[in-house]
Design an enzyme around this catalytic site. Structure first.
Site, PDB file in Angstrom:
ATOM      1  N   TYR A 135      17.141   5.697 -18.901  1.00 41.14           N
ATOM      2  CA  TYR A 135      18.098   4.825 -18.538  1.00 41.14           C
ATOM      3  C   TYR A 135      19.143   5.392 -17.477  1.00 41.14           C
ATOM      4  O   TYR A 135      19.128   6.851 -17.419  1.00 41.14           O
ATOM      5  CB  TYR A 135      18.690   4.130 -19.655  1.00 41.14           C
ATOM      6  CG  TYR A 135      17.593   3.077 -20.194  1.00 41.14           C
ATOM      7  CD1 TYR A 135      17.234   1.953 -19.588  1.00 41.14           C
ATOM      8  CD2 TYR A 135      17.235   3.205 -21.516  1.00 41.14           C
ATOM      9  CE1 TYR A 135      16.273   0.916 -19.914  1.00 41.14           C
ATOM     10  CE2 TYR A 135      16.269   2.327 -22.166  1.00 41.14           C
ATOM     11  CZ  TYR A 135      15.831   1.158 -21.421  1.00 41.14           C
ATOM     12  OH  TYR A 135      15.235   0.290 -21.724  1.00 41.14           O
TER      13      TYR A 135
ATOM     14  N   ARG B  75      23.107   9.084 -27.204  1.00 40.70           N
ATOM     15  CA  ARG B  75      21.555   9.227 -27.621  1.00 40.70           C
ATOM     16  C   ARG B  75      21.303  10.186 -26.141  1.00 40.70           C
ATOM     17  O   ARG B  75      21.039   9.631 -25.023  1.00 40.70           O
ATOM     18  CB  ARG B  75      20.977   7.992 -27.345  1.00 40.70           C
ATOM     19  CG  ARG B  75      19.633   8.321 -28.030  1.00 40.70           C
ATOM     20  CD  ARG B  75      18.875   6.906 -28.474  1.00 40.70           C
ATOM     21  NE  ARG B  75      17.666   6.982 -29.235  1.00 40.70           N
ATOM     22  CZ  ARG B  75      16.827   6.245 -29.388  1.00 40.70           C
ATOM     23  NH1 ARG B  75      16.928   5.093 -29.183  1.00 40.70           N
ATOM     24  NH2 ARG B  75      15.751   6.548 -30.134  1.00 40.70           N
TER      25      ARG B  75
ATOM     26  N   GLN C  25       3.232  -4.342 -32.239  1.00 42.45           N
ATOM     27  CA  GLN C  25       2.546  -5.626 -31.669  1.00 42.45           C
ATOM     28  C   GLN C  25       3.466  -6.653 -31.533  1.00 42.45           C
ATOM     29  O   GLN C  25       3.445  -7.957 -31.001  1.00 42.45           O
ATOM     30  CB  GLN C  25       1.397  -5.922 -32.356  1.00 42.45           C
ATOM     31  CG  GLN C  25       0.279  -5.219 -32.017  1.00 42.45           C
ATOM     32  CD  GLN C  25      -0.865  -5.291 -33.125  1.00 42.45           C
ATOM     33  OE1 GLN C  25      -1.391  -6.627 -33.555  1.00 42.45           O
ATOM     34  NE2 GLN C  25      -1.662  -4.357 -33.359  1.00 42.45           N
TER      35      GLN C  25
HETATM   36  N1  FMN Z   1      16.297   2.289 -27.955  1.00 42.55           N
HETATM   37  C1  FMN Z   1      17.612   2.009 -27.636  1.00 42.55           C
HETATM   38  O1  FMN Z   1      18.056   3.027 -27.330  1.00 42.55           O
HETATM   39  N2  FMN Z   1      18.039   0.705 -27.102  1.00 42.55           N
HETATM   40  C2  FMN Z   1      17.204  -0.191 -27.323  1.00 42.55           C
HETATM   41  O2  FMN Z   1      18.100  -1.465 -26.885  1.00 42.55           O
HETATM   42  C3  FMN Z   1      16.098  -0.243 -27.634  1.00 42.55           C
HETATM   43  N3  FMN Z   1      15.421  -1.314 -27.809  1.00 42.55           N
HETATM   44  C4  FMN Z   1      14.257  -1.394 -28.650  1.00 42.55           C
HETATM   45  C5  FMN Z   1      13.592  -2.627 -28.992  1.00 42.55           C
HETATM   46  C6  FMN Z   1      12.499  -2.578 -29.602  1.00 42.55           C
HETATM   47  C7  FMN Z   1      11.757  -3.893 -30.070  1.00 42.55           C
HETATM   48  C8  FMN Z   1      11.932  -1.355 -30.266  1.00 42.55           C
HETATM   49  C9  FMN Z   1      10.697  -1.574 -30.991  1.00 42.55           C
HETATM   50  C10 FMN Z   1      12.462  -0.230 -29.983  1.00 42.55           C
HETATM   51  C11 FMN Z   1      13.756  -0.169 -29.067  1.00 42.55           C
HETATM   52  N4  FMN Z   1      14.441   1.118 -28.938  1.00 42.55           N
HETATM   53  C12 FMN Z   1      15.546   0.799 -28.261  1.00 42.55           C
HETATM   54  C13 FMN Z   1      13.888   2.285 -29.394  1.00 42.55           C
HETATM   55  C14 FMN Z   1      14.110   2.687 -30.617  1.00 42.55           C
HETATM   56  O3  FMN Z   1      15.656   2.900 -30.743  1.00 42.55           O
HETATM   57  C15 FMN Z   1      13.279   3.880 -31.424  1.00 42.55           C
HETATM   58  O4  FMN Z   1      13.657   4.962 -30.737  1.00 42.55           O
HETATM   59  C16 FMN Z   1      11.940   3.539 -31.379  1.00 42.55           C
HETATM   60  O5  FMN Z   1      11.751   2.513 -31.987  1.00 42.55           O
HETATM   61  C17 FMN Z   1      11.400   4.815 -31.905  1.00 42.55           C
HETATM   62  O6  FMN Z   1      11.896   4.996 -33.386  1.00 42.55           O
HETATM   63  P1  FMN Z   1      11.101   4.251 -34.621  1.00 42.55           P
HETATM   64  O7  FMN Z   1       9.736   4.934 -34.978  1.00 42.55           O
HETATM   65  O8  FMN Z   1      12.103   4.708 -35.884  1.00 42.55           O
HETATM   66  O9  FMN Z   1      10.971   2.846 -34.393  1.00 42.55           O
END
Ligand code: FMN
Length: 694
Positions: free
Chosen positions: A166, A214, A339
């Site tokens: 970003y 981040r 999904q």
């Molecule tokens: N990361 C962000 O920094 N900002 C976001 O707005 C953001 N939106 C996300 C929306 C969805 C539906 C998902 C699944 C992830 C999003 N992420 C976003 C990434 C998550 O913060 C995270 O880095 C990613 O899901 C991997 O981590 P996890 O395995 O714990 O889910």
């Protein structure tokens, strides 16, 4: 249990009650003011579940930074009032919540996007405008204003989104930043925007407010930063006033998977640990951490101070309390399938969770205790049936689950043995434990017939008898030969294949089967044998992090000096020659899901799978399979075996005929209702919805 995870973290002006943080997820609810009640309920549920701090989905500081037109904002008094509903709901349960400020830069999906340099991203249709110095300075102020308003709205802090490719990440790296002014050039110039944002935000919110940054610890794109540069940025951000450093992994446009299920657990923690060595503020690890053992290990080993999990909190709002109470085996584990969460985001739909349909529907899909317990029969122990049994039992009904085979889990038993899909084991484990805990009567090896159902006098019968693979016998000459087998026969270990294999059907299962047949990790199923595979406690071993990094070309050296941490992927010697074939013309795997399909396509490509589209199958003989190819020519593919993945058919024998008037009420769910492409998301949701309504 997990002493390191449950040790509070003192931030000086405030304390986090444990080390578990819910990561930022844009759910779709934050984009419309009328959904803030639902958003508040979603966060409140997770605060009640014991998580120390949560991060909202990304909120843009201004219009140019919108991810989608008219996304969520924090610009006005009205925004403050909406967000207050969220913060108040969370504070009731002694949780903390911070708002993520995300400027999308060139990833925005609208024509007004901006970036460091006017270079279009490969994953969005619009070309950004180059930001002027004035623009940049205004953007810094916009970040500060959003943060000030976030504080007014009752947030405990903000997270500044500096990773995933970003805007701030675009400035940080040479990949997009080609500027020659004070914001471009060496890393000191490239990080100026990020540092200015942090300073301005700190000045706007004062000392007693959490600022998380981040940071992209590994960009995974060409021209991405080296670890030395990442560390330079981290130190400067600490100096500028960051409270906690969070981990970001890879740009969205990276061609290395970063969050899908085939990424091994905690695959990126080494890079987090490297940054941590060079800063003194707390450091948070992220991505593909989904169970307490993994999380505890990371904190215990000093690789990070905090653990961020995002999707795991969609899957289970009560994750933290369960870990705390020593009930890890009752956690509904995130299988990283994407999904229902990330795929929905890209389809502009509200996020939810494949294994937990209540996620983001907390006020709509409610499992109320019943006042009138009823006798409920559930026929079929696949995920549809287990989901129905779970919810019905939770609500206080008297539930009997019948399964014809001796193993619960249905099609998930096939999924879990596909290399890279080992996490699917966890869903079966979760349901079995829940059903036992809730006292559901489970009758394995019981083939139910209509007579028996009538006699047993159930109030409700939920038919979740699933599917059988579609056979080509009688439709294709030679389909009855012994070397022609179904995916179910292959994945249950009942039958073996030779060194060259044709896979008929390139849907999700055809891809899965091709991956199994070519992967050089995982154990051959015919060697394991059907007996082992029938044991629900059999847990397949995932690929090691080292092997995975080699396969995808990720530098294993924590102090990587290659651009973006990329290296040349290790050449792969596939264990078999596979032809993956489909009848329709065009690229294979077009129907696969948006956020995961490309990983599967890359896998079969790197494993030498020969893709055949527009094939008409003529016959199968002992020499191989005869097809008419795209050009209308007849062609023999010499193969030892053929695996049929040509869809499935619903099993509905138990449904009453039209006109019958059985005593019980009948419901049809899951694959038995609609076989199409197997759809676990629909199966689990239908099970829950039917059981929530009886
Ligand atoms: N990361 C962000 O920094 N900002 C976001 O707005 C953001 N939106 C996300 C929306 C969805 C539906 C998902 C699944 C992830 C999003 N992420 C976003 C990434 C998550 O913060 C995270 O880095 C990613 O899901 C991997 O981590 P996890 O395995 O714990 O889910």
């Amino acid at each position: 249990h997990y002493p390191h995870l449950f040790e509070p973290l003192d931030l000086g002006f405030t304390t986090l009650k444990n080390r578990l943080v819910m990561g930022s997820m844009h759910t779709g609810l934050e984009d419309r003011f009328y959904n803030y009640g639902k958003l508040a309920a979603y966060f409140a549920e997770r605060a009640r579940g014991g998580v120390a701090m949560m991060i909202t989905g990304g909120i843009s500081p201004n219009r140019a930074g919108w991810l989608l037109p008219a996304g969520g904002t924090m610009n006005t008094k009205a925004d403050v009032l909406n967000h207050q509903r969220v913060t108040r709901a969370v504070h009731k349960y002694d949780g903390k919540i911070i708002m993520q400020i995300l400027h999308s830069g060139r990833y925005g999906y609208h024509p007004f996007i901006v970036s460091a340099s006017p270079i279009k991203s490969p994953i969005t249709p619009f070309k950004p405008r180059k930001m002027s110095i004035k623009n940049i300075e205004q953007t810094v102020e916009d970040f500060a204003r959003s943060a000030r308003l976030a504080k007014q709205a009752g947030y405990d802090g903000v997270e500044i989104m500096g990773s995933e490719g970003y805007l701030l990440n675009q400035f940080l790296s040479r990949h997009v930043n080609k500027r020659e002014d004070k914001y471009g050039g060496d890393i000191h110039n490239r990080m100026k925007l990020a540092v200015d944002v942090v300073k301005a935000v700190r000045a706007a919110v004062g000392e007693d407010f959490i600022i998380v940054f981040r940071l992209s610890v590994i960009d995974l794109v060409k021209d991405g930063n080296t670890m030395e540069e990442v560390i330079t940025v981290a130190k400067a951000l600490e100096e500028a006033g960051v409270t906690i450093m969070n981990t970001g992994i890879g740009w969205h446009e990276a061609r290395v998977p970063t969050i899908v299920t085939s990424v091994p657990r905690a695959a990126f923690v080494d890079y987090t640990a490297e940054v941590k060595k060079h800063i003194s503020i707390p450091m948070m690890a992220a991505n593909r951490i989904n169970m307490p053992d993994t999380a505890e290990g990371i904190v215990a080993d000093g690789q990070a101070d905090l653990i961020q999990m995002a999707r795991p909190f969609l899957a289970d709002a009560n994750w933290v309390n369960k870990a705390k109470n020593g009930q890890a085996d009752r956690i509904n584990t995130c299988i990283a399938c994407n999904q229902a969460c990330l795929d929905h985001t890209f389809e502009n739909k509200r996020s939810t969770c494949l294994v937990n349909p209540q996620a983001c529907y907390e006020t709509e899909l409610v499992y109320k205790k019943t006042k009138k317990p009823q006798k409920v029969a559930i026929i079929g122990g696949g995920v549809a049936g287990m989901s129905a049994a779970h919810v019905a039992a939770l609500r206080g009904h008297e539930v009997t689950l019948f399964e014809a085979k001796d193993i619960l889990g249905g099609q998930f038993n096939y999924a879990k043995v596909i290399p890279g899909k080992e996490e699917f084991f966890e869903t079966i484990r979760y349901y079995i434990n829940e059903l036992e805990h809730l006292g559901v009567e489970i009758k394995r090896n019981t083939l139910v017939d209509k007579d028996m159902l009538e006699k047993a006098k159930f109030h409700h019968v939920i038919v979740a008898t699933g599917v059988v693979p579609r056979s080509l016998e009688g439709k294709l000459e030679g389909a009855d030969l012994p070397q022609v087998i179904s995916y179910a026969e292959l994945l249950s270990g009942e039958k073996s294949v030779g060194d060259t294999v044709a896979v008929i059907g390139a849907g999700g299962i055809g891809f899965d089967v091709s991956e199994y047949l070519t992967a050089n990790h995982g154990q051959p199923l015919d060697e394991l044998g059907p007996e082992t595979l029938k044991d629900p406690s059999y847990r397949p071993t995932p690929q090691s992090v080292d092997e995975w990094r080699e396969e995808w070309g990720v530098n294993a050296e924590p102090q990587y000096q290659t651009e973006g941490g990329l290296i040349k992927p290790e050449g792969i010697t596939p264990v078999r020659q596979v032809y993956l074939m489909q009848r329709s013309k065009g690229r294979l795997g077009r129907g696969l899901n948006k956020t995961t399909g490309w990983v599967h396509r890359a896998h079969i490509k790197s494993h030498g799978v020969i893709q055949v589209s527009g094939a008409q199958y003529e016959k199968i003989t002992n020499e191989g399979i005869w097809i008419t190819n795209n050009q209308g020519q007849s062609q023999l593919l010499r193969v030892d075996s053929v695996v049929v993945c040509a869809g499935q058919e619903s099993v509905t024998d138990l449904m009453p005929n039209v006109g019958d008037a059985p005593d019980a009420q009948y419901h049809l769910i899951g694959g038995a209702k609609l076989a199409a492409e197997l759809d676990a998301k629909r199966a689990i949701r239908e099970g829950a919805e039917v059981a929530a309504a009886i």
